[in-house]
Design an enzyme around this catalytic site. Structure first.
Site, PDB file in Angstrom:
ATOM      1  N   ASP A   1      37.463   9.741 -71.511  1.00 42.75           N
ATOM      2  CA  ASP A   1      37.800   8.391 -72.232  1.00 42.75           C
ATOM      3  C   ASP A   1      38.360   7.854 -70.597  1.00 42.75           C
ATOM      4  OD1 ASP A   1      39.320   6.548 -73.642  1.00 42.75           O
ATOM      5  OD2 ASP A   1      39.290   7.914 -75.061  1.00 42.75           O
TER       6      ASP A   1
ATOM      7  N   ASP B   1      38.154   2.659 -72.450  1.00 44.43           N
ATOM      8  CA  ASP B   1      38.936   1.972 -73.330  1.00 44.43           C
ATOM      9  C   ASP B   1      39.243   0.337 -73.182  1.00 44.43           C
ATOM     10  OD1 ASP B   1      41.488   2.795 -75.031  1.00 44.43           O
ATOM     11  OD2 ASP B   1      42.539   2.027 -73.421  1.00 44.43           O
TER      12      ASP B   1
ATOM     13  N   GLU C   1      34.943  -0.140 -75.460  1.00 47.62           N
ATOM     14  CA  GLU C   1      35.472  -0.369 -76.575  1.00 47.62           C
ATOM     15  C   GLU C   1      35.650  -1.844 -76.493  1.00 47.62           C
ATOM     16  OE1 GLU C   1      39.541   0.607 -78.861  1.00 47.62           O
ATOM     17  OE2 GLU C   1      39.592   0.479 -76.656  1.00 47.62           O
TER      18      GLU C   1
ATOM     19  N   HIS D   1      40.068   7.518 -83.612  1.00 45.35           N
ATOM     20  CA  HIS D   1      41.583   8.281 -83.590  1.00 45.35           C
ATOM     21  C   HIS D   1      42.505   6.823 -83.762  1.00 45.35           C
ATOM     22  CE1 HIS D   1      40.713   6.333 -79.748  1.00 45.35           C
ATOM     23  NE2 HIS D   1      42.070   6.224 -79.328  1.00 45.35           N
ATOM     24  N   ASP D   2      41.896   5.597 -83.891  1.00 46.21           N
ATOM     25  CA  ASP D   2      42.719   4.396 -84.365  1.00 46.21           C
ATOM     26  C   ASP D   2      42.659   3.989 -85.816  1.00 46.21           C
ATOM     27  OD1 ASP D   2      43.559   4.421 -81.785  1.00 46.21           O
ATOM     28  OD2 ASP D   2      41.803   3.166 -81.002  1.00 46.21           O
TER      29      ASP D   2
HETATM   30  C1  GLC Z   1      42.329   1.630 -77.457  1.00 46.31           C
HETATM   31  C2  GLC Z   1      42.662   3.124 -77.607  1.00 46.31           C
HETATM   32  C3  GLC Z   1      43.779   3.182 -78.428  1.00 46.31           C
HETATM   33  C4  GLC Z   1      45.113   2.789 -77.273  1.00 46.31           C
HETATM   34  C5  GLC Z   1      44.645   1.472 -76.635  1.00 46.31           C
HETATM   35  C6  GLC Z   1      45.608   1.325 -75.351  1.00 46.31           C
HETATM   36  O1  GLC Z   1      42.439   0.662 -78.123  1.00 46.31           O
HETATM   37  O2  GLC Z   1      41.696   3.596 -78.628  1.00 46.31           O
HETATM   38  O3  GLC Z   1      44.173   4.423 -79.005  1.00 46.31           O
HETATM   39  O4  GLC Z   1      46.149   2.727 -77.939  1.00 46.31           O
HETATM   40  O5  GLC Z   1      43.420   1.158 -76.320  1.00 46.31           O
HETATM   41  O6  GLC Z   1      45.028   1.920 -74.524  1.00 46.31           O
END
Ligand code: GLC
Ligand code: CA
Length: 543
Positions: free
Chosen positions: A99, A201, A243, A317-318
Site C-alpha cells: 500500500d 492510496d 484508489e 477495509h473501508d
Molecule cells: C484511503 C484508505 C483509507 C484511509 C484514507 C487515508 O481511502 O483506503 O483507509 O483512511 O485513504 O489514507
C-alpha cells in the site's frame, strides 16, 4: 490491450494486517501471522496479496498515517519478518503488493517534524502551508474527509497546514519536486525487495491545488503519475492500482490506458455510492436498486474494453461486508454470498477479495459509540451530534456503512476469539465466529470458500473469463444476466439478485455445460425458467 500481463490474470486478496492473524498474543495481527496463513491463501488460489500499510505509524488511522516508509510498525514485526513474508509468498507464487500512501504522512514523520520547526526549514515545502484568512481563520473552507476543516493552525509560525484526512495526517506538497523524488526513491527501495507492485492510496488527490480548492483530479495529476512511472516501475511489469474515488470511465482511461504509461488499473467507486443519497455523504442512506448496479457495471465493462483495465471488488477495509450490504446475511447468507462472488468473478477485470469475504463474513452491530474504533465514524458522530442529529440514526448509519465492519478480526475457527488471537483483540471479534469460520468452511465441500476457490481456478483455465467481451442481457429488474464472448465461444451468467423468485425468459439462448452454480440445478431451457432466491449459475451457450 496489446500485452498480456500477469496482473490481468490473477485474483488479488487484500490483507488488513491488524485484523488477520496475531502470532504472539498481543491482540494485534502481525506479519508472522500472515506468513503462517500463506498455505491457506495458496489453497484459495490467489496470485497476489494487497497488504494494507505495515509501515511505522502512530495509528491515528491504522497505518494510513505513516511515520517511516522504510520501517515496519513494531506491533507488526521487523523488516526481517517482512522480507521473510515476501520470500515465503514468492515460493507459493504469490506476490506482495504494498500500500503506497503518499498523499499525506503522519505528523510524526521526520519530514513533518522538521517542517514544523519553521518557515525556513528545508522540509517546510514538503507540506502545504498557508497564511490565515483576513479574519485569522482557516485559509479557505476546504473540508476533511474525516469531518471538519481541512486546515490546522500552527501557532509557532502563524500558518495553517492542510490535512485532507485527520489533523495527524498532513498532506504532502506534490508540487515540490523534492517530495516527488523522495517518494520515487522510497518506491524503488521496495521494488528492490522484490514486491509485486503498489496499491496507491487516494492517488487522485496528489494533484491538488489547495488555494484554488481543487483536491481530486488536479491539473498536474497525470504528469506526476507519468513521472512516477518513468522513475520507478516502468518496464518491470508490476501490479499498480490507484484508489480513485471520483473516476468516471473517461478518467479511468487516463490512468490505465497502457499507451499513457501511468497505472495498470484503478479502483473506481461508482457502484459503491449506490446506497447513498446523491450529493450527500456515505452516511446518508438510500435503498439500493439492482438496476443501477447493472447499468454501472455494464458501462464500466464496455467502456474500458480496449484501452484500460477494470478492477473488480465488492469489499475493502473501508467498506461494509457485501453479504450484509447487498446480499442477505440471514436465511440466504450462503446462497447470496456465492451469487455475489459468481457475478463479480465472471466479469472482465482483476478481481479483489477482502479477507473474510471468501467465508461470507458479515457486518457487526454496535449499540453505542463507545464500541466504535474507527476515526472516520467517531468524527462523523461527534460532528453530527453537535449539529442535532438523533444519535440512534447515527449509530444506524455506522452499523450499515462504518469501516469497523470490515475490520473485525478474521474468523479462523471456533476457539476463543475465532482463533485470531490468544490475547484480547484490539477490536472485538464478530460474535458469529462459531457459525462462520475458516475451519468449518474447509471441511464443507459446499462452502462459500470452495465457490471462491473454483472461481479462481476457472479464471486460470478459461481465457474467456479474462479476455472475453461483455454483453448485458435484458431481464427482470432484479436479475443480473450477462454473456461473455471470446473466439466464437459464449458463456451465460445469470444472477437472481433478490429474496424472491423470478422467471427468466431467454428462449433464444440454448444452455449447455454447467460451469458453476450456487444451487444444485439442471438447466435444460431458459424459456420461463423459475429462479430461486439468489440463484446464480454460469453455463456455456450452445450454437
Ligand atoms: C484511503 C484508505 C483509507 C484511509 C484514507 C487515508 O481511502 O483506503 O483507509 O483512511 O485513504 O489514507
Ligand atoms: Ca501480534
Amino acid at each position: 490491450m496489446e500485452n498480456k500481463h500477469w496482473w490481468q490474470q490473477v485474483v488479488v486478496y487484500q490483507v488488513y494486517p491488524r485484523s488477520f492473524k496475531d502470532s504472539n498474543g498481543d491482540g494485534i495481527g502481525d506479519l508472522k501471522g500472515i506468513t503462517s496463513k500463506l498455505d491457506y491463501l495458496k489453497k484459495l488460489g490467489i496470485g497476489a496479496i494487497w497488504l494494507s500499510p505495515v509501515y511505522k505509524s502512530p495509528n491515528d488511522d491504522n497505518g494510513y498515517d505513516i511515520a517511516d516508509y522504510r520501517g515496519i510498525m513494531d506491533e507488526f514485526g521487523t523488516m526481517e519478518d517482512m522480507d521473510n513474508l515476501i520470500a515465503e509468498a514468492k515460493k507459493r507464487n504469490i506476490r506482495i503488493v504494498m500500500d503506497l500512501v503518499v498523499n499525506h504522512t503522519s505528523d510524526e514523520n521526520k519530514w513533518f517534524v522538521e517542517a514544523k520547526k519553521g518557515k525556513d526549514n528545508p522540509y517546510r515545502d514538503y507540506y502545504v502551508w498557508a497564511d490565515p484568512a483576513a479574519d485569522g481563520g482557516a485559509p479557505n473552507d476546504l473540508q476533511s474527509t474525516f469531518s471538519g476543516t481541512a486546515w490546522q493552525y500552527d501557532p509557532a509560525s502563524n500558518q495553517y497546514y492542510l490535512h485532507l484526512f485527520s489533523k495527524k495526517m498532513p498532506d504532502l506538497n506534490w508540487q515540490n519536486p523534492k517530495v516527488r523524488h523522495e517518494v520515487y526513491d522510497m518506491m524503488n527501495y521496495w521494488i528492490d525487495k522484490g514486491i509485486g507492485g503498489f496499491r496507491m492510496d487516494v492517488i487522485d488527490l496528489i494533484g491538488k491545488v489547495p488555494n484554488k480548492k481543487i483536491t481530486g483530479n488536479g491539473p498536474r495529476l497525470h504528469e506526476y503519475l507519468q513521472e512516477m512511472n518513468k522513475n520507478t516501475f516502468h518496464g518491470k511489469d508490476l501490479l499498480t492500482v490507484g484508489e480513485t474515488w471520483g473516476a468516471t470511465p473517461e478518467i479511468a482511461k487516463l490512468y490505465s490506458d497502457p499507451r499513457r504509461n501511468e497505472l495498470g488499473m484503478v479502483f473506481q467507486f461508482e457502484h459503491v455510492g449506490l446506497d447513498e443519497q446523491p450529493g450527500k455523504s456515505k452516511w446518508d442512506l438510500k435503498p439500493f436498486d439492482v438496476e443501477d448496479l447493472k447499468r454501472i457495471f455494464a458501462k464500466w465493462q464496455n467502456e474500458l474494453d480496449n484501452d484500460g483495465w477494470n478492477s473488480l471488488f465488492w469489499n475493502n477495509h473501508d467498506l461494509p461486508r457485501i453479504v450484509s450490504r447487498w446480499g442477505n446475511d440471514k436465511e440466504y447468507r450462503v446462497q447470496s454470498a456465492k451469487m455475489l462472488a459468481i457475478l463479480l468473478h465472471m466479469l472482465k477485470g482483476t478481481p479483489y477479495i477482502f479477507q473474510g469475504e471468501e467465508i461470507g463474513m458479515t457486518n457487526r452491530t454496535v449499540k453505542d459509540i463507545s464500541e466504535v474504533s474507527d476515526i472516520e465514524s467517531r468524527n462523523m458522530y461527534k460532528e453530527r451530534l453537535a449539529e442535532g442529529y438523533d444519535p440512534k440514526d447515527l449509530i444506524h448509519s455506522i452499523n450499515v456503512k462504518g469501516r469497523d465492519n470490515a475490520r473485525t478480526p478474521m474468523q479462523w475457527d471456533e476457539s476463543v476469539n475465532g482463533g485470531f488471537s490468544s490475547g484480547t483483540p484490539w477490536i472485538p471479534v464478530n460474535p458469529n465466529y462459531k457459525q462462520i469460520n475458516v475451519q468449518d468452511a474447509l471441511v464443507d465441500n459446499n462452502s462459500i470458500f470452495y465457490t471462491y476457490q473454483k472461481l479462481i481456478q476457472l479464471r486460470k483455465d478459461n481465457p474467456i473469463i479474462v479476455w472475453g467481451d461483455f454483453e448485458l442481457l435484458k431481464t427482470d429488474k432484479e436479475v443480473f444476466a450477462y454473456e461473455r464472448h471470446y473466439q466464437g465461444e459464449s458463456w451465460l451468467i445469470v444472477n437472481n439478485f433478490s429474496n424472491n423468485e423470478h422467471v427468466l425468459h431467454l428462449p433464444d439462448i440454448k444452455p449447455g455445460e454447467m460451469i458453476i452454480q450456487n444451487y444444485d440445478a439442471e438447466i435444460k431451457s431458459l424459456d420461463n425458467l423459475t429462479l430461486k432466491p439468489w440463484q446464480s449459475f454460469v453455463v456455456k451457450v450452445v450454437g
